[in-house]
Design an enzyme around this catalytic site. Structure first.
Site, PDB file in Angstrom:
ATOM      1  N   THR A 168      54.791   1.064  -7.203  1.00  0.00           N
ATOM      2  CA  THR A 168      53.661   1.489  -8.028  1.00  0.00           C
ATOM      3  C   THR A 168      52.312   1.204  -7.371  1.00  0.00           C
ATOM      4  O   THR A 168      51.276   1.546  -7.923  1.00  0.00           O
ATOM      5  CB  THR A 168      53.736   0.837  -9.421  1.00  0.00           C
ATOM      6  OG1 THR A 168      52.897   1.550 -10.333  1.00  0.00           O
ATOM      7  CG2 THR A 168      53.320  -0.620  -9.358  1.00  0.00           C
ATOM      8  N   ASP A 227      52.629   1.741 -18.559  1.00  0.00           N
ATOM      9  CA  ASP A 227      52.904   2.861 -17.661  1.00  0.00           C
ATOM     10  C   ASP A 227      54.062   2.667 -16.698  1.00  0.00           C
ATOM     11  O   ASP A 227      55.013   3.442 -16.659  1.00  0.00           O
ATOM     12  CB  ASP A 227      51.637   3.236 -16.889  1.00  0.00           C
ATOM     13  CG  ASP A 227      50.954   2.042 -16.246  1.00  0.00           C
ATOM     14  OD1 ASP A 227      51.422   0.904 -16.423  1.00  0.00           O
ATOM     15  OD2 ASP A 227      49.935   2.250 -15.563  1.00  0.00           O
ATOM     16  N   GLU A 283      51.060  -8.338 -10.273  1.00  0.00           N
ATOM     17  CA  GLU A 283      50.070  -7.869  -9.313  1.00  0.00           C
ATOM     18  C   GLU A 283      50.381  -8.328  -7.896  1.00  0.00           C
ATOM     19  O   GLU A 283      50.251  -7.561  -6.940  1.00  0.00           O
ATOM     20  CB  GLU A 283      48.671  -8.335  -9.733  1.00  0.00           C
ATOM     21  CG  GLU A 283      48.137  -7.727 -11.007  1.00  0.00           C
ATOM     22  CD  GLU A 283      47.715  -6.270 -10.830  1.00  0.00           C
ATOM     23  OE1 GLU A 283      47.341  -5.658 -11.841  1.00  0.00           O
ATOM     24  OE2 GLU A 283      47.765  -5.749  -9.703  1.00  0.00           O
ATOM     25  N   GLU A 335      45.964   7.544  -9.266  1.00  0.00           N
ATOM     26  CA  GLU A 335      47.065   8.203  -9.982  1.00  0.00           C
ATOM     27  C   GLU A 335      47.043   9.726  -9.884  1.00  0.00           C
ATOM     28  O   GLU A 335      48.086  10.365  -9.714  1.00  0.00           O
ATOM     29  CB  GLU A 335      47.061   7.774 -11.459  1.00  0.00           C
ATOM     30  CG  GLU A 335      47.505   6.362 -11.708  1.00  0.00           C
ATOM     31  CD  GLU A 335      46.423   5.351 -11.386  1.00  0.00           C
ATOM     32  OE1 GLU A 335      46.771   4.181 -11.113  1.00  0.00           O
ATOM     33  OE2 GLU A 335      45.219   5.722 -11.395  1.00  0.00           O
ATOM     34  N   ARG A 337      51.436  -5.627  -4.886  1.00  0.00           N
ATOM     35  CA  ARG A 337      50.430  -5.503  -3.824  1.00  0.00           C
ATOM     36  C   ARG A 337      50.833  -6.267  -2.562  1.00  0.00           C
ATOM     37  O   ARG A 337      50.930  -5.688  -1.479  1.00  0.00           O
ATOM     38  CB  ARG A 337      49.072  -6.012  -4.320  1.00  0.00           C
ATOM     39  CG  ARG A 337      48.520  -5.259  -5.523  1.00  0.00           C
ATOM     40  CD  ARG A 337      47.085  -5.656  -5.756  1.00  0.00           C
ATOM     41  NE  ARG A 337      46.589  -5.216  -7.060  1.00  0.00           N
ATOM     42  CZ  ARG A 337      45.334  -4.861  -7.298  1.00  0.00           C
ATOM     43  NH1 ARG A 337      44.448  -4.857  -6.333  1.00  0.00           N
ATOM     44  NH2 ARG A 337      44.951  -4.503  -8.504  1.00  0.00           N
TER      45      ARG A 337
END
Length: 648
Positions: A637, A413, A281, A549, A285
C-alpha cells in the site's frame, strides 16, 4: 496507500519495543535438513496430522467476544476527522454471545471433519502405492523459484482452514552469493542500464532529482524534508524518506543516488531507538521499502535490516486476541494502544500480511507470516454485514467497535486492498481473502455507491456510525479503481472493471474541477436534484498532500485497457504538481487550498510523494512491459513492489 496519519496527521506514535526471538541456528538447520529429506507427500501427511491433532485436542480455539465499546465518529468542522467521543462499555447480551459461540463451534466441527477426510484421502494414496513426490531442493523446487535467495511456498493448505497455516514453512536452500557478496535479484532486469525514456518519464525523473537533492541538502538521514523552512521533521527517526525511496531510485535507474542511499543504510541506519512507532506506518514504509530494495537489487544489507526491524515489531502481536497493538517502542519492545483511545484502526491491523509474509519467505523464519496470518484469520471470522468493516477494532477483545464509521477512506481503505493482494501474492491460493474481498465489493455496491447531481458521477460514500449514509469521499478512496481493475485482471467479475472505470472518471474530475487542477483531501458530492455542481469542498478539506492514489489507479487502468486517456490524465496531474506544489530549489510541498490559484505551502514533503506518486507516474508513462509487470509483482500500500510467489 492507506493511513490514518495520512488523512489527518493525528496518528500518535506510542510504541513498543524490540525483543529478539532468535532460536538455536544449529537446531533449526538440523530440522530443516531432516524436513528436506522427506518427500512432498510425507510432508503433507505430517502437516495434516498436526492440524488434525490440534483441532481434535482443542488446542486451537475460537476467539470469544468480550467487551464491546461504543463510539460516535464525528466530522470535525475544523478539519480534523475521527475525533472520538467515548461512552460507557456495553456487553453483548448472553443470547447473542451463546449464539455466536455456537456458530463458531459448528464451524470448528466442520473443519475437523474436512481435515479427517483429507487425511484419509492422503493415506489411501500412500496405501495404494501412489508415486512419491520428488523432494524439493535446489534443483527441484515445489514451485518455480523467484530467485536463489528467496523461498518457495510451503505445501498448499486448505483455504477453508480458518485456524491458519501449519508452522512447517521451510526455506529453500540458500542460493549462495555472487563473487561480490551480493545476492542475486529476483529477475534478470537490469535497472541501472542505460534506458530510453520518453519526455514524460524524463520530466518525472527530473522532479524526483530536484526533491532528492533538496532532501539530501537539508534533511539527509532525517524522516522528512520541510522545504519552506529548509529543515526537517522527525517522526520515527529512521531516515524514513531514504527507506521509502530505495526502490524508486532503482526503478528510475538512479544509480549514484541509490548507492548514496545504500551506503547510508549500511553505515548509519539503526532501529535501536528509544522511540515509539506506529506498527502500520513503519511496516508499509520502512519494512516494505527494505524488502522491495532487496528483491530488486539482491543487496543482502536490505534483508538484514528488514529482519532487524521485523523482530522489533513482533511485540505488537502479543495480545490474546491476536489483533496487534498499534504502537511499539523499537528499543524496549513495549507495545500499547494509541494515546487517543483503546482501539486500533482496522486498516492498520489488517495491512501487514504482504510484508510479514515476504519477510518469512526471504529469511526462512515462519514467525513473521504466522502472526500476520492469525490477524487475517481472526478478521475473517468476525461478523461483517455485507462484508464491510467498522474502522476501529480493540486489540484486547479482538472485536470491532460496532458504532464506528464504515468507509473506504482513512482507517478503512487498505483492509479491502490487502484482501485482494494477499490472494494474489500467494499465487491465488488464499481463497478466504478473495472471498472476503468479493463479498466486500458487493457490499460497497449495495451500501456505499451513489450518483451525484447533476452529472451522475459515481462515488463511494460512508456510513456514519455504521448506519447513516454520508456523501463524503476521501481522496484515499481513489485507490479503489485500480484495485477493482487488478481484481478483474485476475479473473474477478466484469462489473468490477465497469465500476473501476466509473470511479476512475470521478477521481479525475476531483482534480479537473479545482482551480489548481489538484484534488482536495476530501470531497462531498451533491445528491440534491437540480443542484448546479456535483462537488462540494469545505475550506478545511481543500488541502492537497501530494497523494498517490489517483495516479496509482491510472497506472492499473492504463495497463489493463491500453486507453491512452489515462496517461494523459496522469500527465495533466503531474503538470499541476509542477505548477502549484514545486518549491524553487527545494523540491515540493503539500499545499493548503486547491481552489486558489495562489495556494500557500504547508511546508512538508511527504515521503510517499517520492515512494509512490512519482514512481506510479514514471511507470504510467513507461512503454517497457518488463518494468515491474503486474503478473510478477504486487505493490504494497506504499507502492513497494513485492514478488508474487508463483511467478518465474
Amino acid at each position: 496507500m492507506s493511513a490514518a496519519y495520512r488523512k489527518d496527521h493525528l496518528t500518535i506514535n506510542l510504541g513498543t519495543d524490540f525483543h529478539s526471538y532468535d532460536n538455536s541456528k544449529t537446531k533449526r538447520k538440523s530440522l530443516i535438513r531432516a524436513w528436506r529429506r522427506l518427500s512432498r507427500l510425507q510432508r503433507s501427511v505430517i502437516c495434516m496430522m498436526l492440524i488434525l491433532g490440534m483441532l481434535c485436542s482443542g488446542y486451537i480455539v475460537p476467539a470469544i467476544y468480550s467487551d464491546y465499546h461504543t463510539m460516535d465518529d464525528q466530522l470535525d468542522t475544523v478539519g480534523t476527522r475521527n475525533r472520538l467521543n467515548l461512552h460507557n462499555t456495553d456487553l453483548l447480551n448472553t443470547k447473542d454471545q451463546l449464539e455466536f459461540e455456537k456458530n463458531k463451534l459448528e464451524k470448528i466441527e466442520g473443519l475437523k471433519k474436512k481435515a479427517r477426510e483429507q487425511l484419509q484421502g492422503i493415506m489411501a494414496k500412500v496405501n495404494a502405492g501412489h508415486k512419491k513426490a520428488v523432494p524439493f531442493g535446489k534443483d527441484q523446487p515445489m514451485v518455480p523459484p523467484i530467485g536463489k535467495d528467496n523461498l518457495v511456498l510451503q505445501p498448499p493448505i486448505n483455504d477453508d482452514d480458518i485456524h491458519g497455516k501449519a508452522n512447517e514453512q521451510i526455506a529453500a536452500p540458500d542460493g549462495g552469493e555472487d563473487e561480490d557478496g551480493k545476492k542475486p535479484s529476483i529477475s534478470n532486469y537490469d535497472y541501472f542500464k542505460e534506458r530510453k525514456e520518453n519526455p514524460r518519464q524524463k520530466a518525472v525523473v527530473s522532479a524526483f532529482k530536484d526533491a532528492w537533492k533538496a532532501y539530501k541538502s537539508y534533511a539527509w538521514g532525517r524522516d522528512e524534508l520541510k522545504p519552506i523552512s529548509k529543515t526537517h521533521s522527525t517522526w520515527f527517526d529512521v531516515g524514513l524518506t531514504i527507506l521509502d525511496s530505495l526502490d524508486t531510485l532503482v526503478v528510475l535507474g538512479l544509480k549514484k543516488e541509490f548507492e548514496d542511499a545504500k551506503e547510508w543504510v549500511e553505515k548509519e541506519l539503526t532501529f535501536d531507538k528509544d522511540r515509539s512507532v506506529n506498527l502500520f506506518e513503519i511496516t508499509i514504509r520502512a519494512l516494505g521499502g527494505l524488502l522491495s530494495a532487496f528483491h530488486l537489487t539482491g543487496e543482502t544489507v536490505f534483508k538484514e535490516k528488514a529482519k532487524d526491524l521485523g523482530d522489533r515489531l513482533m511485540p505488537c502481536f502479543n495480545t490474546e486476541s491476536k489483533v496487534p497493538y498499534s504502537d511499539v517502542n523499537l528499543r524496549t519492545g513495549k507495545a500499547r494502544s494509541p494515546n487517543w483511545g483503546p482501539d486500533s484502526s482496522t486498516s492498520e491491523v489488517s495491512t501487514l500480511l504482504l510484508e510479514f509474509c515476504d519477510l518469512t519467505h526471504i529469511t526462512g523464519d515462519p514467525k513473521y507470516e504466522d502472526v500476520a496470518t492469525k490477524v487475517s484469520q481472526h478478521l475473517h471470522v468476525l461478523p461483517k454485514p455485507n462484508g464491510l468493516v467498522p474502522i476501529f477494532i480493540n486489540a484486547q477483545t479482538g472485536n470491532f467497535r460496532p458504532s464506528s464509521t464504515i468507509t473506504l477512506g482513512a482507517r478503512g481503505d487498505s483492509y479491502y486492498e490487502y484482501l485482494l493482494k494477499q490472494w494474489i501474492q500467494t499465487g491465488k491460493k488464499l481463497d478466504t481473502s478473495k472471498d472476503d474481498y468479493v463479498q466486500a465489493m458487493e457490499g460497497v455496491k449495495e451500501k456505499l455507491i451513489r450518483k451525484s447531481e447533476p452529472n451522475k458521477l459515481t462515488f463511494v460514500g460512508e456510513l456514519l456510525s455504521g448506519r447513516t449514509f454520508s456523501p463524503k469521499m476521501d481522496h484515499l478512496v481513489c485507490f479503489l479503481p485500480g484495485t477493482l481493475a487488478l481484481g478483474h485482471h485476475n479473473g474477478l467479475p466484469d462489473d468490477h472493471m465497469e465500476l473501476a472505470k466509473e470511479l476512475m472518471n470521478t477521481c479525475y474530475e476531483m482534480y479537473k474541477r479545482m482551480a489548481t487542477k489538484l484534488s482536495p483531501e476530501i470531497t462531498y458530492f451533491n445528491m440534491a436534484p437540480g443542484a448546479p455542481e456535483d462537488l462540494i469542498v469545505k475550506p478545511m478539506d481543500a488541502h492537497n498532500l501530494l497523494r498517490p492514489e489517483t495516479v496509482e489507479s491510472l497506472l492499473y487502468l492504463y495497463r489493463f485497457t491500453g486507453d491512452k486517456k489515462y496517461r494523459d490524465w496522469g500527465w495533466q496531474i503531474f503538470q499541476a504538481f509542477e505548477k502549484y506544489t514545486k518549491v524553487p530549489g527545494m523540491g515540493y510541498s503539500s499545499i493548503n487550498n486547491v481552489k486558489s490559484l495562489k495556494p500557500s505551502f504547508r511546508d512538508k514533503l511527504e515521503s510517499f510523494f517520492l515512494a509512490e506518486t512519482l514512481k506510479y507516474l514514471y511507470l504510467l508513462f513507461s512503454d517497457d512491459p518488463n518494468l515491474l509487470p503486474l503478473d510478477k509483482f504486487v505493490f504494497n500500500t506504499e507502492a513497494h513492489p513485492l514478488p508474487i510467489y508463483n511467478s518465474s
